[in-house]
Design a protein around this motif. Sequence first.
Motif, PDB file in Angstrom:
ATOM      1  N   LEU A   1       0.829  -1.199   0.000  1.00 43.61           N
ATOM      2  CA  LEU A   1       0.000   0.000   0.000  1.00 43.61           C
ATOM      3  C   LEU A   1       0.866   1.253   0.000  1.00 43.61           C
ATOM      4  CD1 LEU A   1      -3.153   0.811   0.555  1.00 43.61           C
ATOM      5  CD2 LEU A   1      -2.230   1.411   2.781  1.00 43.61           C
ATOM      6  N   ASN A   2       1.879   1.274   0.845  1.00 45.27           N
ATOM      7  CA  ASN A   2       2.750   2.443   0.922  1.00 45.27           C
ATOM      8  C   ASN A   2       3.631   2.585  -0.305  1.00 45.27           C
ATOM      9  OD1 ASN A   2       2.714   4.059   3.625  1.00 45.27           O
ATOM     10  ND2 ASN A   2       2.208   1.946   4.116  1.00 45.27           N
ATOM     11  N   LEU A   3       4.121   1.480  -0.832  1.00 45.66           N
ATOM     12  CA  LEU A   3       4.963   1.552  -2.026  1.00 45.66           C
ATOM     13  C   LEU A   3       4.171   1.939  -3.277  1.00 45.66           C
ATOM     14  CD1 LEU A   3       7.289  -1.512  -1.382  1.00 45.66           C
ATOM     15  CD2 LEU A   3       7.878   0.928  -1.203  1.00 45.66           C
ATOM     16  N   THR A   4       2.867   1.731  -3.245  1.00 45.48           N
ATOM     17  CA  THR A   4       2.003   2.090  -4.382  1.00 45.48           C
ATOM     18  C   THR A   4       2.063   3.579  -4.693  1.00 45.48           C
ATOM     19  OG1 THR A   4       0.527   0.256  -3.866  1.00 45.48           O
ATOM     20  CG2 THR A   4      -0.382   1.998  -5.229  1.00 45.48           C
TER      21      THR A   4
ATOM     22  N   THR B   1       4.664   5.492  -4.461  1.00 42.63           N
ATOM     23  CA  THR B   1       6.003   5.904  -4.883  1.00 42.63           C
ATOM     24  C   THR B   1       6.048   6.476  -6.307  1.00 42.63           C
ATOM     25  OG1 THR B   1       6.948   4.282  -3.363  1.00 42.63           O
ATOM     26  CG2 THR B   1       8.402   5.144  -5.066  1.00 42.63           C
ATOM     27  N   PRO B   2       5.401   5.870  -7.300  1.00 41.00           N
ATOM     28  CA  PRO B   2       5.447   6.478  -8.641  1.00 41.00           C
ATOM     29  C   PRO B   2       4.881   7.901  -8.683  1.00 41.00           C
ATOM     30  CG  PRO B   2       4.646   4.227  -8.787  1.00 41.00           C
ATOM     31  CD  PRO B   2       4.721   4.568  -7.332  1.00 41.00           C
ATOM     32  N   VAL B   3       3.814   8.152  -7.941  1.00 41.99           N
ATOM     33  CA  VAL B   3       3.239   9.504  -7.910  1.00 41.99           C
ATOM     34  C   VAL B   3       4.228  10.476  -7.274  1.00 41.99           C
ATOM     35  CG1 VAL B   3       1.344  10.922  -7.025  1.00 41.99           C
ATOM     36  CG2 VAL B   3       0.883   8.618  -7.865  1.00 41.99           C
ATOM     37  N   LEU B   4       4.884  10.044  -6.201  1.00 37.53           N
ATOM     38  CA  LEU B   4       5.892  10.903  -5.559  1.00 37.53           C
ATOM     39  C   LEU B   4       7.028  11.220  -6.519  1.00 37.53           C
ATOM     40  CD1 LEU B   4       6.167   9.276  -2.011  1.00 37.53           C
ATOM     41  CD2 LEU B   4       5.123  11.469  -2.599  1.00 37.53           C
ATOM     42  N   ILE B   5       7.484  10.227  -7.261  1.00 38.03           N
ATOM     43  CA  ILE B   5       8.602  10.430  -8.190  1.00 38.03           C
ATOM     44  C   ILE B   5       8.204  11.367  -9.328  1.00 38.03           C
ATOM     45  CG2 ILE B   5      10.079   9.264  -9.886  1.00 38.03           C
ATOM     46  CD1 ILE B   5      10.107   6.850  -7.900  1.00 38.03           C
ATOM     47  N   ILE B   6       7.033  11.166  -9.890  1.00 39.31           N
ATOM     48  CA  ILE B   6       6.568  12.041 -10.978  1.00 39.31           C
ATOM     49  C   ILE B   6       6.442  13.478 -10.489  1.00 39.31           C
ATOM     50  CG2 ILE B   6       4.576  12.572 -12.453  1.00 39.31           C
ATOM     51  CD1 ILE B   6       4.192   9.467 -12.668  1.00 39.31           C
ATOM     52  N   THR B   7       5.864  13.658  -9.302  1.00 44.50           N
ATOM     53  CA  THR B   7       5.709  15.008  -8.743  1.00 44.50           C
ATOM     54  C   THR B   7       7.061  15.630  -8.447  1.00 44.50           C
ATOM     55  OG1 THR B   7       3.617  14.284  -7.768  1.00 44.50           O
ATOM     56  CG2 THR B   7       4.531  16.356  -6.966  1.00 44.50           C
ATOM     57  N   LEU B   8       7.998  14.834  -7.962  1.00 50.01           N
ATOM     58  CA  LEU B   8       9.346  15.327  -7.693  1.00 50.01           C
ATOM     59  C   LEU B   8       9.993  15.842  -8.981  1.00 50.01           C
ATOM     60  CD1 LEU B   8      11.849  15.637  -5.830  1.00 50.01           C
ATOM     61  CD2 LEU B   8      12.454  13.301  -6.503  1.00 50.01           C
ATOM     62  N   PHE B   9       9.920  15.058 -10.046  1.00 48.54           N
ATOM     63  CA  PHE B   9      10.528  15.486 -11.309  1.00 48.54           C
ATOM     64  C   PHE B   9       9.829  16.710 -11.888  1.00 48.54           C
ATOM     65  CE2 PHE B   9      12.354  11.075 -11.639  1.00 48.54           C
ATOM     66  CZ  PHE B   9      13.675  11.491 -11.533  1.00 48.54           C
ATOM     67  N   ALA B  10       8.516  16.785 -11.764  1.00 46.26           N
ATOM     68  CA  ALA B  10       7.785  17.959 -12.252  1.00 46.26           C
ATOM     69  C   ALA B  10       8.197  19.209 -11.475  1.00 46.26           C
ATOM     70  CB  ALA B  10       6.279  17.730 -12.143  1.00 46.26           C
ATOM     71  N   THR B  11       8.361  19.078 -10.179  1.00 46.39           N
ATOM     72  CA  THR B  11       8.756  20.221  -9.352  1.00 46.39           C
ATOM     73  C   THR B  11      10.191  20.632  -9.652  1.00 46.39           C
ATOM     74  OG1 THR B  11       7.263  19.414  -7.631  1.00 46.39           O
ATOM     75  CG2 THR B  11       8.864  21.084  -6.986  1.00 46.39           C
ATOM     76  N   ILE B  12      11.069  19.673  -9.805  1.00 48.20           N
ATOM     77  CA  ILE B  12      12.457  19.991 -10.160  1.00 48.20           C
ATOM     78  C   ILE B  12      12.503  20.662 -11.533  1.00 48.20           C
ATOM     79  CG2 ILE B  12      14.689  18.960 -10.790  1.00 48.20           C
ATOM     80  CD1 ILE B  12      14.180  16.931  -8.490  1.00 48.20           C
TER      81      ILE B  12
END
Length: 176
Positions: free
Chosen positions: A143-146, A148-159
């Motif tokens: 559930l928690n690892l699910t 992770t892709p959203v966090l990574i996409i948001t991180l790259f968009a913010t960067i």
Amino acid sequence: MTLIMVGTPLAMETQYGYNMDTISLTIQFHLFGMFIPGFFTGHIIDCIGIPLVILLGLLSFSGSVIIAVFVHSPLFFYIGLTLLGMGWNLCYVGGTRLLGLSHTGPEGSKVQGFAEFSTQLSNALAGLSSGFILENENGWQILNLTVTPVLIITLFATIYIISLDGYRPQQYGSNN
């Protein structure tokens, strides 16, 4: 956030055997994490700008996921869910403010309405999905690892926003 928040009481009771008092306290810590920062988030945005506030939210959210995957004591449920709430606050307020600055006039109202609809729809789907995910033997970790892709996409968009040629924090809410 909803996926984890809705799944937390289920996981704490069914997978880890915690009682309702411990579960209730965990949700209380989460709610404090969600709403107490709201008194300061606008000021933080004014000081450092929206993208950095979103990055702080992602950092908090990621800390929550890391704790949840590896540690399952009540103390770490309290800490993890507090971090989850703080991450939600910083990302939600920052993202909403960024959206408001990006679209103005009649277009802004339509975009804001669509964003709210999309958010509520994804929250409903996440809330319904959490029980199904938790049926697995390692459901809490999955559930928690699910997220992770959203966090990574948001991180790259913010960067990406920060790396834009000519980026100035004041154009994204900072007074500096």
